[in-house]
Write a protein that holds these residues in place. Sequence first.
Motif, PDB file in Angstrom:
ATOM      1  N   ALA A 193      32.415  25.451   4.769  1.00 59.20           N
ATOM      2  CA  ALA A 193      31.336  24.519   5.109  1.00 59.20           C
ATOM      3  C   ALA A 193      31.385  24.163   6.587  1.00 59.20           C
ATOM      4  O   ALA A 193      30.341  24.115   7.265  1.00 59.20           O
ATOM      5  N   ASP A 194      32.585  23.946   7.107  1.00 54.15           N
ATOM      6  CA  ASP A 194      32.725  23.600   8.521  1.00 54.15           C
ATOM      7  C   ASP A 194      32.243  24.730   9.424  1.00 54.15           C
ATOM      8  O   ASP A 194      31.568  24.495  10.436  1.00 54.15           O
ATOM      9  N   THR A 195      32.596  25.977   9.081  1.00 53.95           N
ATOM     10  CA  THR A 195      32.167  27.102   9.918  1.00 53.95           C
ATOM     11  C   THR A 195      30.645  27.239   9.910  1.00 53.95           C
ATOM     12  O   THR A 195      30.035  27.537  10.941  1.00 53.95           O
ATOM     13  N   LEU A 196      30.037  27.026   8.750  1.00 54.67           N
ATOM     14  CA  LEU A 196      28.577  27.106   8.671  1.00 54.67           C
ATOM     15  C   LEU A 196      27.924  26.027   9.527  1.00 54.67           C
ATOM     16  O   LEU A 196      26.941  26.273  10.233  1.00 54.67           O
ATOM     17  N   VAL A 221      21.609  22.535   0.981  1.00 57.85           N
ATOM     18  CA  VAL A 221      21.645  23.793   0.228  1.00 57.85           C
ATOM     19  C   VAL A 221      21.365  23.522  -1.243  1.00 57.85           C
ATOM     20  O   VAL A 221      21.830  22.526  -1.810  1.00 57.85           O
ATOM     21  N   ALA A 222      20.591  24.404  -1.859  1.00 57.73           N
ATOM     22  CA  ALA A 222      20.255  24.257  -3.273  1.00 57.73           C
ATOM     23  C   ALA A 222      21.505  24.384  -4.152  1.00 57.73           C
ATOM     24  O   ALA A 222      22.487  25.041  -3.775  1.00 57.73           O
ATOM     25  N   ASP A 223      21.452  23.770  -5.323  1.00 59.29           N
ATOM     26  CA  ASP A 223      22.576  23.808  -6.264  1.00 59.29           C
ATOM     27  C   ASP A 223      22.585  25.163  -6.975  1.00 59.29           C
ATOM     28  O   ASP A 223      22.050  25.312  -8.078  1.00 59.29           O
ATOM     29  N   ILE A 224      23.220  26.143  -6.348  1.00 55.20           N
ATOM     30  CA  ILE A 224      23.204  27.504  -6.888  1.00 55.20           C
ATOM     31  C   ILE A 224      24.011  27.621  -8.171  1.00 55.20           C
ATOM     32  O   ILE A 224      23.885  28.618  -8.897  1.00 55.20           O
ATOM     33  N   GLY A 225      24.809  26.631  -8.489  1.00 54.79           N
ATOM     34  CA  GLY A 225      25.555  26.678  -9.742  1.00 54.79           C
ATOM     35  C   GLY A 225      24.682  26.480 -10.960  1.00 54.79           C
ATOM     36  O   GLY A 225      25.118  26.745 -12.091  1.00 54.79           O
ATOM     37  N   CYS A 226      23.442  26.009 -10.754  1.00 56.87           N
ATOM     38  CA  CYS A 226      22.555  25.707 -11.884  1.00 56.87           C
ATOM     39  C   CYS A 226      21.299  26.568 -11.915  1.00 56.87           C
ATOM     40  O   CYS A 226      20.354  26.246 -12.638  1.00 56.87           O
ATOM     41  N   ILE A 227      21.252  27.652 -11.138  1.00 56.50           N
ATOM     42  CA  ILE A 227      20.076  28.525 -11.175  1.00 56.50           C
ATOM     43  C   ILE A 227      20.264  29.577 -12.272  1.00 56.50           C
ATOM     44  O   ILE A 227      21.401  29.907 -12.636  1.00 56.50           O
ATOM     45  N   TYR A 249      29.472  21.081   1.138  1.00 57.28           N
ATOM     46  CA  TYR A 249      28.655  21.408   2.316  1.00 57.28           C
ATOM     47  C   TYR A 249      27.606  20.329   2.578  1.00 57.28           C
ATOM     48  O   TYR A 249      27.448  19.873   3.715  1.00 57.28           O
ATOM     49  N   ASN A 250      26.902  19.914   1.541  1.00 57.87           N
ATOM     50  CA  ASN A 250      25.826  18.932   1.730  1.00 57.87           C
ATOM     51  C   ASN A 250      26.358  17.587   2.213  1.00 57.87           C
ATOM     52  O   ASN A 250      25.734  16.921   3.043  1.00 57.87           O
ATOM     53  N   ASP A 251      27.516  17.178   1.706  1.00 59.54           N
ATOM     54  CA  ASP A 251      28.118  15.930   2.176  1.00 59.54           C
ATOM     55  C   ASP A 251      28.475  16.024   3.656  1.00 59.54           C
ATOM     56  O   ASP A 251      28.251  15.080   4.436  1.00 59.54           O
ATOM     57  N   LYS A 252      29.023  17.153   4.045  1.00 57.91           N
ATOM     58  CA  LYS A 252      29.359  17.361   5.450  1.00 57.91           C
ATOM     59  C   LYS A 252      28.101  17.463   6.312  1.00 57.91           C
ATOM     60  O   LYS A 252      28.081  16.997   7.463  1.00 57.91           O
ATOM     61  N   LEU A 253      27.059  18.062   5.755  1.00 59.56           N
ATOM     62  CA  LEU A 253      25.800  18.199   6.493  1.00 59.56           C
ATOM     63  C   LEU A 253      25.200  16.828   6.795  1.00 59.56           C
ATOM     64  O   LEU A 253      24.724  16.573   7.908  1.00 59.56           O
ATOM     65  N   SER A 264      22.609  12.840  20.571  1.00 58.19           N
ATOM     66  CA  SER A 264      21.469  13.522  21.190  1.00 58.19           C
ATOM     67  C   SER A 264      20.657  12.523  22.003  1.00 58.19           C
ATOM     68  O   SER A 264      21.005  11.346  22.109  1.00 58.19           O
ATOM     69  N   SER A 265      19.543  13.001  22.553  1.00 56.92           N
ATOM     70  CA  SER A 265      18.737  12.169  23.443  1.00 56.92           C
ATOM     71  C   SER A 265      18.143  10.970  22.710  1.00 56.92           C
ATOM     72  O   SER A 265      18.046  10.952  21.478  1.00 56.92           O
ATOM     73  N   THR A 266      17.698   9.981  23.481  1.00 51.59           N
ATOM     74  CA  THR A 266      17.227   8.706  22.932  1.00 51.59           C
ATOM     75  C   THR A 266      16.118   8.895  21.911  1.00 51.59           C
ATOM     76  O   THR A 266      16.103   8.236  20.866  1.00 51.59           O
ATOM     77  N   HIS A 267      15.169   9.773  22.211  1.00 53.80           N
ATOM     78  CA  HIS A 267      14.005   9.931  21.348  1.00 53.80           C
ATOM     79  C   HIS A 267      14.174  11.053  20.323  1.00 53.80           C
ATOM     80  O   HIS A 267      13.203  11.505  19.731  1.00 53.80           O
ATOM     81  N   SER A 268      15.405  11.498  20.124  1.00 50.39           N
ATOM     82  CA  SER A 268      15.666  12.537  19.140  1.00 50.39           C
ATOM     83  C   SER A 268      16.089  11.899  17.823  1.00 50.39           C
ATOM     84  O   SER A 268      16.852  10.938  17.803  1.00 50.39           O
ATOM     85  N   LYS A 269      15.593  12.441  16.719  1.00 54.84           N
ATOM     86  CA  LYS A 269      15.908  11.886  15.401  1.00 54.84           C
ATOM     87  C   LYS A 269      15.894  13.002  14.365  1.00 54.84           C
ATOM     88  O   LYS A 269      14.950  13.790  14.300  1.00 54.84           O
ATOM     89  N   SER A 270      16.937  13.070  13.564  1.00 59.34           N
ATOM     90  CA  SER A 270      17.028  14.057  12.494  1.00 59.34           C
ATOM     91  C   SER A 270      17.269  13.338  11.178  1.00 59.34           C
ATOM     92  O   SER A 270      17.899  12.282  11.145  1.00 59.34           O
ATOM     93  N   ILE A 271      16.774  13.937  10.113  1.00 54.13           N
ATOM     94  CA  ILE A 271      17.038  13.395   8.786  1.00 54.13           C
ATOM     95  C   ILE A 271      17.528  14.518   7.875  1.00 54.13           C
ATOM     96  O   ILE A 271      17.157  15.682   8.035  1.00 54.13           O
ATOM     97  N   PHE A 272      18.380  14.150   6.941  1.00 49.68           N
ATOM     98  CA  PHE A 272      18.819  15.063   5.886  1.00 49.68           C
ATOM     99  C   PHE A 272      17.969  14.796   4.649  1.00 49.68           C
ATOM    100  O   PHE A 272      17.744  13.638   4.275  1.00 49.68           O
ATOM    101  N   VAL A 273      17.485  15.870   4.015  1.00 53.35           N
ATOM    102  CA  VAL A 273      16.795  15.720   2.734  1.00 53.35           C
ATOM    103  C   VAL A 273      17.405  16.713   1.753  1.00 53.35           C
ATOM    104  O   VAL A 273      17.824  17.802   2.135  1.00 53.35           O
ATOM    105  N   PRO A 274      17.508  16.344   0.480  1.00 51.94           N
ATOM    106  CA  PRO A 274      18.133  17.232  -0.505  1.00 51.94           C
ATOM    107  C   PRO A 274      17.220  18.393  -0.887  1.00 51.94           C
ATOM    108  O   PRO A 274      16.001  18.319  -0.774  1.00 51.94           O
ATOM    109  N   SER A 275      17.842  19.466  -1.332  1.00 55.25           N
ATOM    110  CA  SER A 275      17.114  20.617  -1.844  1.00 55.25           C
ATOM    111  C   SER A 275      17.084  20.546  -3.368  1.00 55.25           C
ATOM    112  O   SER A 275      17.378  19.506  -3.969  1.00 55.25           O
ATOM    113  N   LEU A 276      16.771  21.642  -3.990  1.00 52.78           N
ATOM    114  CA  LEU A 276      16.707  21.708  -5.447  1.00 52.78           C
ATOM    115  C   LEU A 276      18.080  21.441  -6.056  1.00 52.78           C
ATOM    116  O   LEU A 276      19.068  22.063  -5.671  1.00 52.78           O
ATOM    117  N   ASP A 277      18.166  20.509  -7.000  1.00 54.96           N
ATOM    118  CA  ASP A 277      19.426  20.265  -7.690  1.00 54.96           C
ATOM    119  C   ASP A 277      19.160  19.817  -9.118  1.00 54.96           C
ATOM    120  O   ASP A 277      18.016  19.676  -9.552  1.00 54.96           O
TER     121      ASP A 277
END
Length: 346
Positions: A193-196, A221-227, A249-253, A264-277
């Motif tokens: 997960a860290d390398t990714l 990342v999607a929950d590939i264990g349940c596909i 991975y998702n917790d680290k992400l 990052s810069s003052t006006h930069s903003k990122s959000i995490f959103v979950p995938s299929l689970d």
Amino acid sequence: MEAKIKLWLVLSLLLAANCMQHYCVHAEALVPCLFAFGDSLTDCGNNNNRATLGRANFIPYGIDFPQGPTGRFTNGRTSFDFISELLGFQKFIPPHADTSGSDILKGVNYASGGAGIRPESGMGDNIDLENQVSNHRAIFSEISEKLGGSENATEYLNKCLYYVNIGTNDYLFNYFFFPIYLTRLFYTPQQYADTLLVRLFKYIQELHDDFGARKFVVVGVADIGCIPATTHQTNGSCVEEMSDAVSIYNDKLKSRVDQFNNHSSTHSKSIFVPSLDRSIIPDFPVANAPCCPTPCLPNRTPCQNRSNYMFWDETHPSEAANRITAQRSSNDIMRLVQSSIQTTTP
């Protein structure tokens, strides 16, 4: 002023809810452009002419999409399509492979089926994340030419939204694709997960520093264990080893997204959103079998009650599942866009 902002946000959320059910063909987009990087969960046609079996430009794929089969790996719209509607885009964002004549100032979709964060991940001829960012570099040059220089292009792109949904193939067709790949012999799930994440944020930082990207939606990342591709080997049960690795991975992400925001810069903003689970499994009468028979080949006959199925084929969600995935991230995305408007409005 604060009351007006709150009223605007409420009205925007009401509009968003309506857009998730119907096409927003008259609303003005809330951001000037939208760019997507990813794999088959977001691809809308970039693999159509590539030397790979990872293509979906044939029936029954696209059976419920307005334009029919386009290269989307589902029966209808992807989560990214729903998000573009949420933001008020009148047309779907075009694939990079088909930008000739398209208004690239509205955005480009670079996603490629089979692609990974690591270049060796996936199967067949795909466009990995590094090359997707390289393609954006070329598009940036075109935008600079259209707007009269790189400074004008950067200022314009400051206001746009960047959607990054990639990493599933780094697990499904790399880490857990033993013995084709020997990655598991060299990395624990935590180390992998860290390398990714180091590689992923290298490219996100490049988008930020070189092209003026300031607003990111980073999807887990999607929950590939349940596909179905994995559960059919376990009588329908989720494969916990795979789910646990993705959860790490998702917790680290999530943590890396927070770190990126802090540095990052003052006006930069990122959000995490979950995938299929598995949290959306109760929403579907059929959650452990694909609607299109495996393998989902040209002219196969899919199920009739497609809205009841969580999965379209053995690895990709149905349009109904994509709608739910987009809906549950809509509030966060609208808040991100609203914060962008506040910081850029004089």
